[in-house]
Each structure stands twice: as structure tokens, then as C-alpha cells.
Scaffold this motif. Structure first.
Motif, PDB file in Angstrom:
ATOM      1  N   VAL A 137      41.849  57.163   5.215  1.00  5.89           N
ATOM      2  CA  VAL A 137      40.702  56.562   5.913  1.00  5.89           C
ATOM      3  C   VAL A 137      39.477  56.564   5.012  1.00  5.89           C
ATOM      4  N   PHE A 138      39.343  57.596   4.172  1.00  2.73           N
ATOM      5  CA  PHE A 138      38.143  57.767   3.366  1.00  2.73           C
ATOM      6  C   PHE A 138      38.331  57.365   1.915  1.00  2.73           C
ATOM      7  N   ASN A 139      39.404  56.645   1.651  1.00  3.98           N
ATOM      8  CA  ASN A 139      39.703  56.177   0.293  1.00  3.98           C
ATOM      9  C   ASN A 139      39.381  54.682   0.197  1.00  3.98           C
ATOM     10  N   PRO A 140      38.323  54.307  -0.525  1.00  2.00           N
ATOM     11  CA  PRO A 140      37.949  52.893  -0.616  1.00  2.00           C
ATOM     12  C   PRO A 140      39.056  51.996  -1.162  1.00  2.00           C
ATOM     13  N   GLU A 141      39.974  52.576  -1.932  1.00  2.00           N
ATOM     14  CA  GLU A 141      41.064  51.775  -2.486  1.00  2.00           C
ATOM     15  C   GLU A 141      42.171  51.527  -1.470  1.00  2.00           C
ATOM     16  N   ARG A 142      42.200  52.322  -0.395  1.00  2.70           N
ATOM     17  CA  ARG A 142      43.246  52.185   0.621  1.00  2.70           C
ATOM     18  C   ARG A 142      42.727  51.629   1.946  1.00  2.70           C
ATOM     19  N   ASN A 143      41.441  51.757   2.185  1.00  5.09           N
ATOM     20  CA  ASN A 143      40.868  51.337   3.460  1.00  5.09           C
ATOM     21  C   ASN A 143      40.016  50.087   3.263  1.00  5.09           C
ATOM     22  N   LYS A 144      40.486  48.968   3.793  1.00  4.49           N
ATOM     23  CA  LYS A 144      39.813  47.676   3.613  1.00  4.49           C
ATOM     24  C   LYS A 144      38.436  47.630   4.256  1.00  4.49           C
ATOM     25  N   PHE A 191      35.949  49.457   3.865  1.00  6.33           N
ATOM     26  CA  PHE A 191      34.866  49.734   2.931  1.00  6.33           C
ATOM     27  C   PHE A 191      34.268  48.444   2.369  1.00  6.33           C
ATOM     28  N   LYS A 192      34.993  47.339   2.435  1.00  9.35           N
ATOM     29  CA  LYS A 192      34.477  46.061   1.915  1.00  9.35           C
ATOM     30  C   LYS A 192      33.305  45.557   2.754  1.00  9.35           C
ATOM     31  N   ASN A 193      33.286  45.950   4.012  1.00  9.42           N
ATOM     32  CA  ASN A 193      32.229  45.482   4.909  1.00  9.42           C
ATOM     33  C   ASN A 193      31.503  46.637   5.592  1.00  9.42           C
ATOM     34  N   GLY A 194      31.562  47.808   4.976  1.00  4.88           N
ATOM     35  CA  GLY A 194      30.931  48.941   5.620  1.00  4.88           C
ATOM     36  C   GLY A 194      30.731  50.113   4.677  1.00  4.88           C
ATOM     37  N   ALA A 195      30.308  51.216   5.254  1.00  3.59           N
ATOM     38  CA  ALA A 195      30.081  52.445   4.497  1.00  3.59           C
ATOM     39  C   ALA A 195      30.435  53.623   5.382  1.00  3.59           C
ATOM     40  N   CYS A 196      30.891  54.704   4.744  1.00  3.21           N
ATOM     41  CA  CYS A 196      31.355  55.864   5.500  1.00  3.21           C
ATOM     42  C   CYS A 196      31.077  57.138   4.702  1.00  3.21           C
ATOM     43  N   THR A 197      30.604  58.162   5.402  1.00  5.70           N
ATOM     44  CA  THR A 197      30.339  59.444   4.779  1.00  5.70           C
ATOM     45  C   THR A 197      30.826  60.558   5.692  1.00  5.70           C
ATOM     46  N   ARG A 198      31.371  61.609   5.071  1.00  6.68           N
ATOM     47  CA  ARG A 198      31.809  62.784   5.825  1.00  6.68           C
ATOM     48  C   ARG A 198      30.829  63.933   5.628  1.00  6.68           C
ATOM     49  N   ILE A 258      35.447  57.417  17.184  1.00  8.31           N
ATOM     50  CA  ILE A 258      36.285  56.278  16.822  1.00  8.31           C
ATOM     51  C   ILE A 258      36.677  56.404  15.355  1.00  8.31           C
ATOM     52  N   ASN A 259      37.439  55.447  14.886  1.00  6.95           N
ATOM     53  CA  ASN A 259      37.979  55.486  13.530  1.00  6.95           C
ATOM     54  C   ASN A 259      37.267  54.474  12.651  1.00  6.95           C
ATOM     55  N   PHE A 260      37.121  54.796  11.377  1.00  2.00           N
ATOM     56  CA  PHE A 260      36.647  53.814  10.404  1.00  2.00           C
ATOM     57  C   PHE A 260      37.852  52.976   9.999  1.00  2.00           C
ATOM     58  N   GLY A 261      38.349  52.215  10.982  1.00  2.00           N
ATOM     59  CA  GLY A 261      39.577  51.441  10.819  1.00  2.00           C
ATOM     60  C   GLY A 261      39.948  50.804  12.141  1.00  2.00           C
ATOM     61  N   GLU A 262      41.227  50.510  12.306  1.00  2.00           N
ATOM     62  CA  GLU A 262      41.699  49.853  13.514  1.00  2.00           C
ATOM     63  C   GLU A 262      41.755  50.834  14.685  1.00  2.00           C
TER      64      GLU A 262
END
Length: 384
Positions: A41-48, A50-57, A123-127
Motif C-alpha cells: 500500500v505504501f510502495n509508490p512502485e506498487r500502488n497506482k 500515488f500517481k494522483n495522491g500522497a500518503c504518509t505514515r 479507509i485504504n489508500f487504494g480500492e
């Protein structure tokens, strides 16, 4: 005193994974998620996203440098709402309203700085198919990819001011329970039509079933989920990923001649295997997983997707498909119970279908919303 630490180094990433395991160590229903599923979920190379958003833990520490909470906070620009709305997820916290309020305030400030006017969570930074919602009823073993939390989390959210945006209902029924007479009558009627046939999904023909799935999904569901459509290439990739756990007796497609018109997709609940791996999935755990999968019966399956193309809706085709598949899987599998992935309370049509299966609600989750402007009128998710 509580201090927020942004997760940046390997040590902090590990603590983000390990804190919940310590928090829930005495809860017999807790199943630790796979580390790899969280990290993706937190890997920009695996989670699409990140192309339209930003996420921080963030980790939250007390004066003794002990972790007392964690959260992810994010914006997703394609998550269209009436007001700019951010998200929080992967929330865990000790039973302390003061600590939870500090975490929520921190998230609100982070989101406000980025132009948001509300936040949804957890919620999830994803589907929506993974890590979405807070358990508010039915504190039983979570399905694979489903959130789990202590009952006191509900008070932490609601005392802060979060309100339920929509409820997520999970319906379940025993495999060998009597099927509704309405469905058996539907099956009898459509069985007389030589143009109608039902076929189980097989691993040898994933390309065909990916194509058929895409066609049915886009016809049946394109108007839902903010108009999302699925691409055949992505569906095929998803099917190939699922291939090791696909059971060829439990996912069914219905055809009018050779035209796909309905589907009922199910998978084994892999949490019934993963719960023995303590979140890890290295080489040793993969070998252990294969051994467990082979020798330990899995008696729970998950209903993933159910769809009928518009021209066949309200004609009883779902009864034909469900009874056809149920008769088969009773003979060829060890499954004793099926639980559907959650259905939003904004979708009365799908809830009605679930109820017609003589199911019961076994757990309930909630997606909460917090409006930063406390004078603004709160509105629940619109009905489909």
C-alpha cells in the motif's frame, strides 16, 4: 506527552507492522495481516494511487518512547466527493481518548494543509476491497484483506466527532442450509431454456474468463463506484495473481448461448491459512503455506463479486446460477460456510439479493466521515 514520528526508516516501518501484533496479542480473533500486503500500500512502485495522491505514515510515542498509536493519512485526487476529502487508515491505538484525539488532530492538520475539508476513515489508500472500514458489530476472525479492531475503537471515533458515512454489511450462510424456494423455482425455469448454461471458472481458461468477467462487470457495475470500469488486461493480471488459490468449483458464469450474462465469484478465505504465518511470507512461510493448504481443510469461502447484465436483471437468473453452483460445490468441496465481502447500506438492490439467499448479517463495519467545518450539514452516502 505524545510525539508524532513520520515513518521513514526501516526501523519505523517495522514498528508500524509490529505494534498491532503486540496490541492484539491476547485477542483470539485477531489474524495478523501479511506484512507484504501492508507494505505494498505504501510502495509508490506498487500502488497506482500515488500517481494522483500522497500518503504518509505516522507512529505516536509517549514520554517513555513507547508506541501508543499509528495511522496512515492520505489524499487521493480521484476520490471525488462534495468537498475535498482526505483519508485516514491503518489506525491502531491504545484505549485512550486523549491519544486518539491527538492522532485525529494530527491527521486533520496534515489534510487541511493540503486543501482538504473532511476526512474519511478508516479507509485504504487504494480500492475498497481491502482494509476498508471499522468493525462495529461481529468481532470475529476477519476475512482476508478485512480490517479488524477492538470494540472501543468505535467510541474513539465517535467521541471525536466522526459520523457514520455508510455501513458495510457482511452476509453469511451455511453451505448446506436450505436454498430459498424462490431460487430453486428460478433454477427450474431457466434450466428448460437450451440457450442458458452455467460453467465453473477453470484455471486452464483464465484468459476467457477474464474477458467474460470484464464484459459482465462493466455492464452490470459501470454505473456504480463513481463510474469505474475495469480493463481486461488488469482483470487477467488479477486472475493470474489469484491462480494459486483459485478453487475450480466455486466461481460460476452463466451464458446465453456463448454470451456471458452473469457471474458469481468466490475464493477460499486465505486467512484460514495465513493465520498460522504471523504476517510473514518469506520462502519458509510459502512452503508452510503450501503444506497447510494441502493438509488443513478450509471450510470458509468468500463471496467476492456477484453480477448480472442489465438485460437479464429481475428475471431470476441469479437463482439459476446460485443453485447450479451450490449443488456442485456441496459435492466437490469442504466448504461449510460462505461470507460475502461487504455490501454498502447505500446499495439496497444487492442487500435484497443477499437477504433472498436466507443469509444473516455476521459482521458490520462502518466508514466514518469527519467534516472540518463543524457547522456544515452532514450527509450520508447517497443511495444507488
Amino acid at each position: 506527552m505524545i510525539i508524532a514520528e513520520e515513518v521513514q526508516n526501516d526501523s519505523q516501518k517495522k514498528e508500524f507492522l509490529e505494534f498491532p501484533a503486540r496490541l492484539y496479542k491476547d485477542d483470539k480473533n485477531y489474524i495478523r495481516p501479511r506484512n507484504v500486503d501492508i507494505e505494498e500500500v505504501f510502495n509508490p512502485e506498487r500502488n497506482k494511487f500515488f500517481k494522483n495522491g500522497a500518503c504518509t505514515r505516522f507512529l505516536f510515542k509517549n514520554g517513555k518512547n513507547e508506541t501508543v498509536g499509528k495511522v496512515a493519512v492520505f489524499i487521493n485526487r480521484i476520490y471525488q466527493q462534495d468537498q475535498p476529502t482526505g483519508g485516514i487508515g491503518f489506525f491502531d491505538c491504545i484505549n485512550s481518548q486523549e491519544t486518539a484525539d491527538f492522532i485525529f488532530d494530527h491527521c486533520k492538520s496534515w489534510l487541511r494543509d493540503r486543501g482538504m475539508e473532511a476526512m474519511d476513515g478508516p479507509i485504504n489508500f487504494g480500492e475498497r476491497d481491502k482494509f476498508w472500514g471499522l468493525v462495529i458489530e461481529g468481532f470475529i476472525e476477519p476475512l482476508y484483506g478485512m480490517n479488524y479492531n477492538f470494540p472501543y475503537y468505535k467510541e474513539l471515533f465517535e467521541n471525536y466527532g466522526f459520523k457514520i458515512y455508510f455501513e458495510q454489511l457482511c452476509f453469511s450462510r451455511p453451505i448446506f442450509a436450505e436454498v430459498s424456494r424462490v431460487f430453486t423455482l428460478m433454477h427450474a425455469r431457466h434450466s428448460k431454456n437450451p440457450d442458458i448454461s452455467a460453467r465453473p471458472m477453470t484455471k486452464a481458461h483464465l484468459e476467457k474468463f477474464a474477458k467474460d468477467f470484464t464484459e459482465i462487470y462493466n455492464k452490470a457495475w459501470a454505473a456504480h463506484g463513481e463510474g469505474k470500469r475495469m480493463e481486461e488486461s488488469k482483470v487477467l493480471k488479477m486472475f493470474k495473481t489469484m491462480k494459486p488459490i483459485i478453487n475450480e468449483h466455486i466461481s460460476w458464469f452463466v451464458y446465453e448461448k456463448d454470451k456471458p450474462v452473469a457471474m458469481w465469484m468466490n475464493l477460499p478465505d486465505t486467512n484460514q491459512w495465513f493465520k498460522y504465518l504471523n504476517g510473514k511470507f518469506g520462502l519458509w512461510e510459502k512452503l508452510k503455506f503450501l503444506w497447510i493448504k494441502k493438509f488443513r481443510k478450509n471450510e470458509k469461502m468468500i463471496g467476492l463479486v456477484f453480477g448480472v447484465v442489465p438485460e437479464w436483471q429481475r428475471k431470476g437468473l441469479e437463482g439459476y446460477m446460485i443453485w447450479e453452483g451450490t449443488q456442485h460445490l456441496r459435492k466437490h468441496t469442504d466448504f461449510k460456510v460462505t461470507e460475502m465481502q461487504w455490501i454498502g447500506d447505500f446499495n439496497p438492490k444487492m442487500i435484497k439479493i443477499a437477504e433472498n439467499l436466507d443469509t444473516t448479517v455476521t459482521r458490520k463495519l462502518a466508514t466514518y466521515r469527519y467534516l472540518f467545518d463543524r457547522n456544515k450539514t452532514f450527509e450520508r452516502h447517497p443511495e444507488l
